[in-house]
Design a protein around this motif. Sequence first.
Motif, PDB file in Angstrom:
ATOM      1  N   THR A  92       0.838  -1.207   0.000  1.00 25.77           N
ATOM      2  CA  THR A  92       0.000   0.000   0.000  1.00 25.77           C
ATOM      3  C   THR A  92       0.876   1.261   0.000  1.00 25.77           C
ATOM      4  OG1 THR A  92      -1.704  -1.179   1.236  1.00 25.77           O
ATOM      5  CG2 THR A  92      -1.819   1.228   1.218  1.00 25.77           C
ATOM      6  N   GLY A  93       0.613   2.157  -0.951  1.00 23.06           N
ATOM      7  CA  GLY A  93       1.331   3.432  -1.037  1.00 23.06           C
ATOM      8  C   GLY A  93       2.710   3.347  -1.638  1.00 23.06           C
ATOM      9  N   ALA A  94       3.181   2.143  -1.972  1.00 26.07           N
ATOM     10  CA  ALA A  94       4.540   1.987  -2.504  1.00 26.07           C
ATOM     11  C   ALA A  94       4.530   2.099  -4.016  1.00 26.07           C
ATOM     12  CB  ALA A  94       5.110   0.638  -2.076  1.00 26.07           C
ATOM     13  N   THR A  95       5.613   2.667  -4.554  1.00 26.85           N
ATOM     14  CA  THR A  95       5.793   2.760  -5.999  1.00 26.85           C
ATOM     15  C   THR A  95       7.174   2.239  -6.342  1.00 26.85           C
ATOM     16  OG1 THR A  95       6.615   5.043  -5.811  1.00 26.85           O
ATOM     17  CG2 THR A  95       4.237   4.740  -6.183  1.00 26.85           C
ATOM     18  N   ASP A  96       7.465   2.199  -7.646  1.00 30.18           N
ATOM     19  CA  ASP A  96       8.757   1.681  -8.118  1.00 30.18           C
ATOM     20  C   ASP A  96       9.045   0.312  -7.488  1.00 30.18           C
ATOM     21  OD1 ASP A  96       9.127   3.979  -9.621  1.00 30.18           O
ATOM     22  OD2 ASP A  96      10.128   5.017  -7.963  1.00 30.18           O
ATOM     23  N   LEU A  97       8.066  -0.584  -7.578  1.00 25.18           N
ATOM     24  CA  LEU A  97       8.165  -1.892  -6.916  1.00 25.18           C
ATOM     25  C   LEU A  97       9.013  -2.845  -7.743  1.00 25.18           C
ATOM     26  CD1 LEU A  97       4.434  -2.146  -5.853  1.00 25.18           C
ATOM     27  CD2 LEU A  97       6.385  -1.991  -4.299  1.00 25.18           C
ATOM     28  N   GLN A  98       9.918  -3.546  -7.040  1.00 29.09           N
ATOM     29  CA  GLN A  98      10.822  -4.455  -7.733  1.00 29.09           C
ATOM     30  C   GLN A  98      11.177  -5.622  -6.817  1.00 29.09           C
ATOM     31  OE1 GLN A  98      14.454  -3.254 -10.250  1.00 29.09           O
ATOM     32  NE2 GLN A  98      15.363  -3.820  -8.279  1.00 29.09           N
ATOM     33  N   ASN A 173      24.450 -23.013 -14.279  1.00 28.48           N
ATOM     34  CA  ASN A 173      25.906 -22.786 -14.192  1.00 28.48           C
ATOM     35  C   ASN A 173      26.251 -21.696 -13.183  1.00 28.48           C
ATOM     36  OD1 ASN A 173      26.702 -24.721 -16.240  1.00 28.48           O
ATOM     37  ND2 ASN A 173      25.767 -23.301 -17.718  1.00 28.48           N
ATOM     38  N   GLY A 174      25.761 -21.895 -11.970  1.00 23.07           N
ATOM     39  CA  GLY A 174      26.047 -20.963 -10.895  1.00 23.07           C
ATOM     40  C   GLY A 174      24.892 -20.020 -10.631  1.00 23.07           C
ATOM     41  N   TRP A 175      25.146 -19.010  -9.788  1.00 18.41           N
ATOM     42  CA  TRP A 175      24.106 -18.056  -9.395  1.00 18.41           C
ATOM     43  C   TRP A 175      23.810 -17.071 -10.512  1.00 18.41           C
ATOM     44  CZ3 TRP A 175      21.331 -18.874  -5.161  1.00 18.41           C
ATOM     45  CH2 TRP A 175      21.860 -19.678  -4.145  1.00 18.41           C
ATOM     46  N   GLN A 176      22.487 -16.798 -10.662  1.00 20.62           N
ATOM     47  CA  GLN A 176      22.038 -15.823 -11.645  1.00 20.62           C
ATOM     48  C   GLN A 176      21.090 -14.840 -10.956  1.00 20.62           C
ATOM     49  OE1 GLN A 176      23.240 -15.831 -14.707  1.00 20.62           O
ATOM     50  NE2 GLN A 176      24.302 -17.821 -14.493  1.00 20.62           N
ATOM     51  N   GLU A 177      21.231 -13.533 -11.286  1.00 23.68           N
ATOM     52  CA  GLU A 177      20.371 -12.526 -10.677  1.00 23.68           C
ATOM     53  C   GLU A 177      19.082 -12.393 -11.489  1.00 23.68           C
ATOM     54  OE1 GLU A 177      21.422  -8.473  -8.640  1.00 23.68           O
ATOM     55  OE2 GLU A 177      21.043  -8.080 -10.784  1.00 23.68           O
ATOM     56  N   VAL A 178      17.958 -12.354 -10.766  1.00 22.68           N
ATOM     57  CA  VAL A 178      16.648 -12.222 -11.382  1.00 22.68           C
ATOM     58  C   VAL A 178      16.013 -10.931 -10.881  1.00 22.68           C
ATOM     59  CG1 VAL A 178      14.363 -13.254 -11.688  1.00 22.68           C
ATOM     60  CG2 VAL A 178      16.387 -14.724 -11.462  1.00 22.68           C
ATOM     61  N   VAL A 179      15.441 -10.155 -11.792  1.00 22.88           N
ATOM     62  CA  VAL A 179      14.746  -8.924 -11.443  1.00 22.88           C
ATOM     63  C   VAL A 179      13.338  -8.999 -12.036  1.00 22.88           C
ATOM     64  CG1 VAL A 179      14.683  -6.421 -11.656  1.00 22.88           C
ATOM     65  CG2 VAL A 179      16.895  -7.604 -11.398  1.00 22.88           C
ATOM     66  N   VAL A 180      12.333  -8.638 -11.214  1.00 20.18           N
ATOM     67  CA  VAL A 180      10.945  -8.694 -11.663  1.00 20.18           C
ATOM     68  C   VAL A 180      10.272  -7.361 -11.325  1.00 20.18           C
ATOM     69  CG1 VAL A 180       8.745  -9.901 -11.526  1.00 20.18           C
ATOM     70  CG2 VAL A 180      10.875 -11.170 -11.178  1.00 20.18           C
ATOM     71  N   ASP A 181       9.602  -6.767 -12.293  1.00 16.89           N
ATOM     72  CA  ASP A 181       8.855  -5.528 -12.095  1.00 16.89           C
ATOM     73  C   ASP A 181       7.511  -5.866 -11.447  1.00 16.89           C
ATOM     74  OD1 ASP A 181       7.298  -3.234 -12.315  1.00 16.89           O
ATOM     75  OD2 ASP A 181       8.115  -2.687 -14.276  1.00 16.89           O
ATOM     76  N   LEU A 182       7.223  -5.259 -10.269  1.00 21.09           N
ATOM     77  CA  LEU A 182       5.984  -5.534  -9.544  1.00 21.09           C
ATOM     78  C   LEU A 182       5.044  -4.334  -9.495  1.00 21.09           C
ATOM     79  CD1 LEU A 182       7.253  -7.602  -6.466  1.00 21.09           C
ATOM     80  CD2 LEU A 182       6.398  -8.432  -8.660  1.00 21.09           C
ATOM     81  N   ASN A 183       5.242  -3.345 -10.360  1.00 23.14           N
ATOM     82  CA  ASN A 183       4.405  -2.145 -10.301  1.00 23.14           C
ATOM     83  C   ASN A 183       2.930  -2.451 -10.582  1.00 23.14           C
ATOM     84  OD1 ASN A 183       6.255  -0.024  -9.619  1.00 23.14           O
ATOM     85  ND2 ASN A 183       7.195  -0.333 -11.652  1.00 23.14           N
ATOM     86  N   ASN A 187      -0.483  -1.161  -4.133  1.00 22.88           N
ATOM     87  CA  ASN A 187      -1.604  -1.067  -3.185  1.00 22.88           C
ATOM     88  C   ASN A 187      -2.273  -2.423  -2.895  1.00 22.88           C
ATOM     89  OD1 ASN A 187      -1.424   1.820  -2.875  1.00 22.88           O
ATOM     90  ND2 ASN A 187      -2.324   1.975  -4.941  1.00 22.88           N
ATOM     91  N   GLN A 188      -1.521  -3.481  -3.085  1.00 19.64           N
ATOM     92  CA  GLN A 188      -2.035  -4.805  -2.743  1.00 19.64           C
ATOM     93  C   GLN A 188      -1.123  -5.454  -1.709  1.00 19.64           C
ATOM     94  OE1 GLN A 188      -3.858  -7.185  -5.941  1.00 19.64           O
ATOM     95  NE2 GLN A 188      -2.904  -5.751  -7.379  1.00 19.64           N
ATOM     96  N   VAL A 189      -1.663  -6.486  -1.053  1.00 15.53           N
ATOM     97  CA  VAL A 189      -0.870  -7.296  -0.135  1.00 15.53           C
ATOM     98  C   VAL A 189      -0.507  -8.582  -0.873  1.00 15.53           C
ATOM     99  CG1 VAL A 189      -0.824  -8.506   2.076  1.00 15.53           C
ATOM    100  CG2 VAL A 189      -2.041  -6.322   1.868  1.00 15.53           C
ATOM    101  N   VAL A 190       0.796  -8.864  -0.937  1.00 13.16           N
ATOM    102  CA  VAL A 190       1.244  -9.973  -1.782  1.00 13.16           C
ATOM    103  C   VAL A 190       2.102 -10.954  -0.988  1.00 13.16           C
ATOM    104  CG1 VAL A 190       1.200  -8.497  -3.824  1.00 13.16           C
ATOM    105  CG2 VAL A 190       3.349  -8.797  -2.561  1.00 13.16           C
ATOM    106  N   LEU A 220      12.547  -7.281  -1.819  1.00 12.90           N
ATOM    107  CA  LEU A 220      11.420  -6.610  -2.462  1.00 12.90           C
ATOM    108  C   LEU A 220      11.491  -5.147  -2.032  1.00 12.90           C
ATOM    109  CD1 LEU A 220       7.777  -7.958  -2.766  1.00 12.90           C
ATOM    110  CD2 LEU A 220       8.338  -5.527  -2.722  1.00 12.90           C
ATOM    111  N   SER A 221      11.699  -4.266  -3.013  1.00 15.91           N
ATOM    112  CA  SER A 221      11.971  -2.851  -2.695  1.00 15.91           C
ATOM    113  C   SER A 221      10.978  -1.933  -3.399  1.00 15.91           C
ATOM    114  CB  SER A 221      13.393  -2.486  -3.135  1.00 15.91           C
ATOM    115  OG  SER A 221      13.529  -2.653  -4.532  1.00 15.91           O
ATOM    116  N   CYS A 222      10.948  -0.680  -2.929  1.00 19.34           N
ATOM    117  CA  CYS A 222      10.095   0.349  -3.533  1.00 19.34           C
ATOM    118  C   CYS A 222      10.863   1.671  -3.536  1.00 19.34           C
ATOM    119  CB  CYS A 222       8.789   0.485  -2.762  1.00 19.34           C
ATOM    120  SG  CYS A 222       8.975   1.124  -1.075  1.00 19.34           S
ATOM    121  N   HIS A 223      10.154   2.768  -3.821  1.00 23.60           N
ATOM    122  CA  HIS A 223      10.802   4.077  -3.885  1.00 23.60           C
ATOM    123  C   HIS A 223      11.428   4.463  -2.556  1.00 23.60           C
ATOM    124  CE1 HIS A 223       6.941   4.916  -1.995  1.00 23.60           C
ATOM    125  NE2 HIS A 223       7.408   6.118  -1.623  1.00 23.60           N
ATOM    126  N   ALA A 224      10.890   3.904  -1.469  1.00 26.14           N
ATOM    127  CA  ALA A 224      11.373   4.307  -0.146  1.00 26.14           C
ATOM    128  C   ALA A 224      12.422   3.358   0.418  1.00 26.14           C
ATOM    129  CB  ALA A 224      10.197   4.399   0.819  1.00 26.14           C
TER     130      ALA A 224
END
Length: 745
Positions: A92-98, A173-183, A187-190, A220-224
């Motif tokens: 809730t209230g978060a933006t730039d969700l990742q 073949n080892g560790w790989q970084e994954v990024v997912v856009d959650l915008n 305003n939901q609970v996930v 899991l991060s946001c603008h803040a």
Amino acid sequence: MDNFLIMNDMISIPADALGANGDFMLTGFFDDPNSFPEVEYFGVECSPGVIQEATWHVENDYWTMEGYTGQGAYGYDSQWYQVLDTPEIDLTGATDLQLKFNVAHNVEAPGGEPFGYDGWDGCNVRISTDGGTTWEVLTPADTSYSYQESSLYSFGYQHLEGQGIPGWVANSNGWQEVVVDLNAYENQVVKIRFAFASDPAYDTDDDPALFGMRVDDIELSCHAGLLFSNYGVPGDMTYDSIGEAWFAISNPTGTPGGQNYVYTDLPEEWESFVEAYGQPIDMSDYIGENIKFRVYFHSDEDQPIGEGMFIDDFDFWYEQEEPPGYIQGTVSIEGGLDPTGTNLTFINLDDENIYTHTIDNTAGTYGPLEVTTGNYIATAGYDNRLYMDTWEGYIDATTNIVDFYLTEYTGNDVEINYDGPNNNSIGTGSEVTFEVAARFTPEELGDYVNDPITKMRIWIAQVPDADIKLRIWEGGAPGDPGNIVYEYQLDTYTIDDWTEHTLFTPVLIKPDTEYWIGYWIHTPTGFPAGCDAGPMVADKGAWINMSPYGWVLLTDLNPSLNYNWNIRATVLHGGVPPVTQYIPLGVEWNWNSTYIHPEDTSLYSVFASVMPDDIYQVKNQLHSATNYSGTWVGDLTDIADGEGYLINMINAAPDFSITGTQIPYTTPIEVGENWNWIGFFGDTTVPLEPALQSITANNEASQIKNQTQSATWYGTWVGDLANMEPGVGYKLDMNVPATLIYGSK
């Protein structure tokens, strides 16, 4: 395309079951087959549910779902579905969700998947907005580590999520970084889920390098800033094992190397699975467990297109050791004779067990005798079989009361046989077990219906120490003697001469019924089975049952053995006692019938005991007669077998009875469309469903009534009429004409 029909109800198989099986009806048509697996096919599977523990845990500061397989390897096993979940995260209230995390995986490589799939085992990341009730697969950003395949067999087919579930496959073949856009989830609970699934085949047992899925550095991060993080630390994460393991019925516990059949054809007409494919649906490996059952259908979507698959009528059953039944009762004899010495024989027609007992007290009481449950015939005989009674019925796992009232038989002894004087004997010259019999058809026995078989004679040659059991079979046909209705262990016999045996209890000859008379013998040597000089009476004089041939004529074994067995039986002819049925009649109308055929069927004779003052009127479905001071007026003159009657009484007659010959229970009754007034041939109460099973298999019957109750057929009888009872008349409504033959007496 794959489709599944799952029986969601759990099937509970008791721990004391002796076996467990299933069956169902099916029909349909597949398209023309190409080369497997690009054909239409179906399979049958069962599942004991989740068969592995949840294995996610922290190891070396990261999350891994590795565990010990069924073969002891450390990695993953077939049919796993392991999930690792975050707690609920409020956006809730978060933006730039990742969402960002690191993943490592090493699973079965793709290749050779069936139509609609491009990967086998695999893993992915998911999101839920309803507290974990439903989940949606997330798609990594294009600049991130993306899924290699778009439709994994493990998620879609094995765990029923359908085609189109993407995931990571093979080796990262080892560790790989994954990024997912959650915008899209502002305003939901996930909740976030990391999911791994495997198919039924290739796993760490096949390749020790395979370890499944590992996850670390979850953020899991946001603008803040950070809203949630976990760096391989137990506590706030939860995990579970949710996959059900499904096994082909041909290999119900997934034994390595076991067969896993599919079927590429269907019966063109409705047929049971077991009949169509000759393979039982055996679930005995799951005794003591709760299991599910499913049928899956695979379509290849090419031309031509078949009509598909239709299924119906699932049945599942298990076998248990039946609890015993008990029989007890009282024997009394006509004229008040002392019943001591009366012989009783009880024969279970279902399992062919035979029980005998001799009354040892003047009160005539016996039992309780422990027996197996089933359909029985029983006979009581006294004084060289001149007094006797018979009984038929079902013995259940309670104490069953069976009383006998013996009436006197008088008549002349008549010997029935096909053979001439002894001339030869048959055997193999070595140790062998076989049966022999002479076959007597209803044509030969027509004059002896309701007469008792009281004695047997056989000729045994050469062998002094054979084991012999005298036997009489009932209800046979060529090649099949029917049910054993008499058996006696012959402890002594005369060599090279006749041995006569007086039956422990007599066998009453029924109408239109075959009887085979003979013996079972185990001989250590020689040629013991006596025969005449022939020729054989065709199809009757000499039947033999010897492994591996089954029941055949002696001439089928060797045409030169054209003889008749030296087997003879004695019938007490002309001594059939009449049977009396008591039918209480109340004031005014009564619905009645009888299982007796009186010698004189006229109304004057049948109702003589209530003439001229107690009875007023009698009706059947088409005719009626009224009593005017001892004279019957109307178009009904006689009673007939199988009809129901309405009887109007001026005064009650509680002791009214009819005496004559008992009508066989299975005598056919022709019934027409709409209403029929019918009689009941049973001398005991029989539940409605088995009694009328001959006219419900194809929904011929619609409704049945007695004077106060009724029942309607809706695939089962529904109503307050539950049983058919002796002496009661019924009205039966039919959808179509049919032949009623009463069943399960």
